[in-house]
Scaffold this motif. Structure first.
Motif, mmCIF file in Angstrom:
data_model
loop_
_atom_site.group_PDB
_atom_site.id
_atom_site.type_symbol
_atom_site.label_atom_id
_atom_site.label_comp_id
_atom_site.label_asym_id
_atom_site.label_seq_id
_atom_site.Cartn_x
_atom_site.Cartn_y
_atom_site.Cartn_z
ATOM 1 N N GLY A 1 14.233 8.377 0.079
ATOM 2 C CA GLY A 1 13.309 7.512 0.806
ATOM 3 C C GLY A 1 11.938 7.488 0.189
ATOM 4 N N GLY A 2 10.937 7.251 1.015
ATOM 5 C CA GLY A 2 9.566 7.180 0.527
ATOM 6 C C GLY A 2 8.643 6.737 1.636
ATOM 7 N N GLY A 3 7.532 6.149 1.265
ATOM 8 C CA GLY A 3 6.563 5.697 2.272
ATOM 9 C C GLY A 3 5.175 6.173 1.899
ATOM 10 N N HIS B 1 0.812 -1.224 0.000
ATOM 11 C CA HIS B 1 0.000 0.000 0.000
ATOM 12 C C HIS B 1 0.846 1.276 0.000
ATOM 13 C CE1 HIS B 1 0.022 0.812 4.576
ATOM 14 N NE2 HIS B 1 0.935 -0.087 4.330
ATOM 15 N N HIS B 2 2.120 1.158 -0.380
ATOM 16 C CA HIS B 2 2.963 2.360 -0.445
ATOM 17 C C HIS B 2 2.858 3.035 -1.810
ATOM 18 C CE1 HIS B 2 4.805 0.138 2.923
ATOM 19 N NE2 HIS B 2 5.059 1.345 3.395
ATOM 20 N N LEU B 3 3.269 4.300 -1.849
ATOM 21 C CA LEU B 3 3.252 5.052 -3.101
ATOM 22 C C LEU B 3 4.386 4.598 -4.012
ATOM 23 C CD1 LEU B 3 2.724 8.461 -1.322
ATOM 24 C CD2 LEU B 3 1.092 7.511 -2.951
ATOM 25 N N ASN C 1 1.672 10.754 4.904
ATOM 26 C CA ASN C 1 1.799 11.214 6.290
ATOM 27 C C ASN C 1 2.756 10.394 7.158
ATOM 28 O OD1 ASN C 1 -1.667 11.890 6.014
ATOM 29 N ND2 ASN C 1 -0.091 13.435 6.054
ATOM 30 N N ALA C 2 3.393 9.414 6.585
ATOM 31 C CA ALA C 2 4.385 8.613 7.341
ATOM 32 C C ALA C 2 5.424 8.114 6.359
ATOM 33 C CB ALA C 2 3.718 7.430 8.039
ATOM 34 N N ALA C 3 6.614 8.633 6.463
ATOM 35 C CA ALA C 3 7.640 8.263 5.492
ATOM 36 C C ALA C 3 8.997 8.221 6.168
ATOM 37 C CB ALA C 3 7.645 9.264 4.336
ATOM 38 N N LEU D 1 9.664 10.209 9.477
ATOM 39 C CA LEU D 1 8.877 11.442 9.362
ATOM 40 C C LEU D 1 7.378 11.173 9.472
ATOM 41 C CD1 LEU D 1 10.804 12.868 6.257
ATOM 42 C CD2 LEU D 1 11.200 13.421 8.664
ATOM 43 N N ARG D 2 6.667 12.114 10.085
ATOM 44 C CA ARG D 2 5.209 12.044 10.174
ATOM 45 C C ARG D 2 4.657 13.429 9.879
ATOM 46 N NH1 ARG D 2 6.857 7.670 10.472
ATOM 47 N NH2 ARG D 2 6.344 5.991 11.915
ATOM 48 N N SER D 3 3.448 13.482 9.324
ATOM 49 C CA SER D 3 2.831 14.787 9.076
ATOM 50 C C SER D 3 1.337 14.676 9.251
ATOM 51 C CB SER D 3 3.157 15.267 7.664
ATOM 52 O OG SER D 3 2.601 14.379 6.714
ATOM 53 N N VAL E 1 22.564 8.254 8.525
ATOM 54 C CA VAL E 1 21.628 8.969 9.392
ATOM 55 C C VAL E 1 20.236 8.660 8.853
ATOM 56 C CG1 VAL E 1 20.831 11.230 10.158
ATOM 57 C CG2 VAL E 1 23.278 10.768 9.968
ATOM 58 N N LYS E 2 19.362 8.168 9.747
ATOM 59 C CA LYS E 2 18.031 7.722 9.333
ATOM 60 C C LYS E 2 16.993 8.757 9.736
ATOM 61 C CE LYS E 2 15.160 4.253 8.090
ATOM 62 N NZ LYS E 2 14.373 5.134 7.263
ATOM 63 N N LEU E 3 16.042 8.998 8.862
ATOM 64 C CA LEU E 3 14.955 9.928 9.173
ATOM 65 C C LEU E 3 13.633 9.168 9.192
ATOM 66 C CD1 LEU E 3 16.937 11.520 6.914
ATOM 67 C CD2 LEU E 3 15.492 13.390 7.672
HETATM 68 P P1 5GP Z 1 8.986 4.434 9.934
HETATM 69 O O1 5GP Z 1 9.196 5.889 10.156
HETATM 70 O O2 5GP Z 1 7.908 3.876 10.797
HETATM 71 O O3 5GP Z 1 10.244 3.638 9.913
HETATM 72 O O4 5GP Z 1 8.425 4.327 8.441
HETATM 73 C C1 5GP Z 1 7.283 5.023 8.036
HETATM 74 C C2 5GP Z 1 6.940 4.649 6.605
HETATM 75 O O5 5GP Z 1 7.964 5.099 5.725
HETATM 76 C C3 5GP Z 1 6.829 3.145 6.387
HETATM 77 O O6 5GP Z 1 5.751 2.918 5.532
HETATM 78 C C4 5GP Z 1 8.112 2.783 5.723
HETATM 79 O O7 5GP Z 1 7.921 1.733 4.819
HETATM 80 C C5 5GP Z 1 8.521 4.039 4.996
HETATM 81 N N1 5GP Z 1 9.984 4.192 5.036
HETATM 82 C C6 5GP Z 1 10.759 4.331 6.124
HETATM 83 N N2 5GP Z 1 12.050 4.450 5.801
HETATM 84 C C7 5GP Z 1 12.112 4.399 4.439
HETATM 85 C C8 5GP Z 1 13.182 4.458 3.487
HETATM 86 O O8 5GP Z 1 14.355 4.617 3.814
HETATM 87 N N3 5GP Z 1 12.820 4.352 2.182
HETATM 88 C C9 5GP Z 1 11.530 4.203 1.779
HETATM 89 N N4 5GP Z 1 11.261 4.099 0.478
HETATM 90 N N5 5GP Z 1 10.503 4.133 2.650
HETATM 91 C C10 5GP Z 1 10.775 4.237 3.958
#
Ligand code: 5GP
Ligand code: MN
Length: 335
Positions: A303-305, A122-124, A308-310, A285-287, A281-283
């Motif tokens: 990245g992606g996701g 269900h991701h973009l 509102n959650a990526a 994100l929520r909006s 460094v990992k991000l």
């Molecule tokens: P979380 O912040 O909970 O790790 O991830 C939130 C959403 O963003 C999840 O749907 C996850 O699959 C997507 N996501 C997190 N990190 C990455 C990334 O590095 N690349 C991509 N494409 N999606 C990510």
């Protein structure tokens, strides 16, 4: 190759006789990744298939209550075994991710496999690596789509309480217990699953009331010492340094949910949890509302996701990433 749409007649034929099947989900598997893969495993086993679930990295302790989860394979712990299983699989289910770079080296093994690949996600922005794809960004969770998949195969009879509970795990974790990303269909699916005997009270208790003392202390540290508010941009940022990881012995899953705390502050519309890992460094994100952190993650942090959650990452110093995030955030905030 364009991903094919799902073709249930073809899939029925594929599942008709016992096969070696591998089910893969994404790195740092969350409730939806785990719920969907464990649910579909039990479903497929009912046809007599030999099913192996593989995650690129270990699952959080929180989900150890799911029966049979200890039988899954972790690529980080045994890459040879996982690569062999993927290379021998006749069918591969790819759940809760839509790009092979989300599963690291396992992606290469999947690319080289000549079997049938079925993506449910269900991701973009899905990538065209599968033969069949049930890809629907309006779904709350992959688990919601696995429910739909089972129904469209006319196999509701195989949907027992255990599978239903696995799928319910994804529903509640990807919607924060039905607080966001829901549609009327989400509640319909929840209702059908509950009718199969799901104990949702117990599941919520397992999943949300399971913080260790260490995690609670870490959350306190994040809120007291690491939270930065950018009031002009309705944004809150929490960062953790390598030293924080050492001082608090932060392990897998210990930082789960911290980013969501930031959105509890009135007026905050973007939350960023930025962590210094050994090499990147990992991000996270929520909006809220129309602000697309998916777009931000994709454009600036590889990245992606979801809208509102990526999430994303960068090979750079923590300070550089913090500065970059702060410099791009105004582009996304419309007053
Ligand atoms: P979380 O912040 O909970 O790790 O991830 C939130 C959403 O963003 C999840 O749907 C996850 O699959 C997507 N996501 C997190 N990190 C990455 C990334 O590095 N690349 C991509 N494409 N999606 C990510
Ligand atoms: Mn999901």
């Amino acid at each position: 190759m364009q991903p094919q749409m799902i073709d249930y007649t073809a899939i029925k034929k594929i599942l008709e006789y016992p096969k070696d099947i591998v089910v893969v989900s994404h790195r740092n598997p969350d409730g939806d990744a785990i719920g969907s893969s464990m649910g579909i495993r039990r479903f497929l086993e009912k046809f007599g298939h030999n099913v192996k679930v593989i995650y690129p990295s270990d699952y959080p302790e929180t989900f150890s209550f799911i029966r049979g989860i200890e039988q899954c394979e972790i690529y980080d712990s045994d890459p040879e075994l996982c690569e062999k299983a993927v290379s021998q699989a006749e069918v591969i289910f790819c759940l809760d991710f839509n790009a092979l770079d989300r599963i690291d080296k396992l992606g290469v093994a999947i690319e080289n496999n000549m079997g049938i690949k079925i993506m449910i996600d269900h991701h973009l922005d899905p990538e065209p690596f599968s033969d069949y794809a049930l890809s629907d960004t309006t779904a709350s969770s992959t688990c919601e789509l696995v429910y739909e998949f089972i129904q469209n195969l006319s196999e509701d009879k195989k949907l027992d309480r255990e599978i239903s509970e696995s799928l319910f795990v994804g529903l509640i974790t990807d919607t924060g217990s039905f607080k966001y990303a829901t549609t009327p269909r989400t509640y319909e699916v929840a209702s059908k699953l509950k009718a199969k005997g799901v104990d949702d009270y117990q599941l919520n208790d397992y999943i949300f009331n399971c913080m260790s003392h260490k995690q609670m202390t870490l959350l306190g540290h994040c809120l007291a010492n690491r939270l930065e508010i950018l009031p002009q941009h309705d944004t809150g940022i929490i960062h953790l340094t390598k030293e924080d990881y050492e001082n608090f012995s932060i392990g897998r899953g210990d930082t789960e949910g911290i980013v969501n705390q930031i959105l509890m502050i009135k007026g905050i519309r973007v939350a960023a949890f930025i962590t210094e890992q050994p090499t990147i460094v990992k991000l996270s994100l929520r909006s809220k509302g129309d602000i697309s952190v998916q777009d931000l993650a994709r454009k600036y942090f590889k990245g992606g996701g979801h809208k509102n959650a990526a999430g994303g990452a960068a090979y750079a110093k923590l300070e550089t990433v913090l500065d970059k995030f702060k410099s791009v955030i105004p582009e996304y905030i419309t007053k």
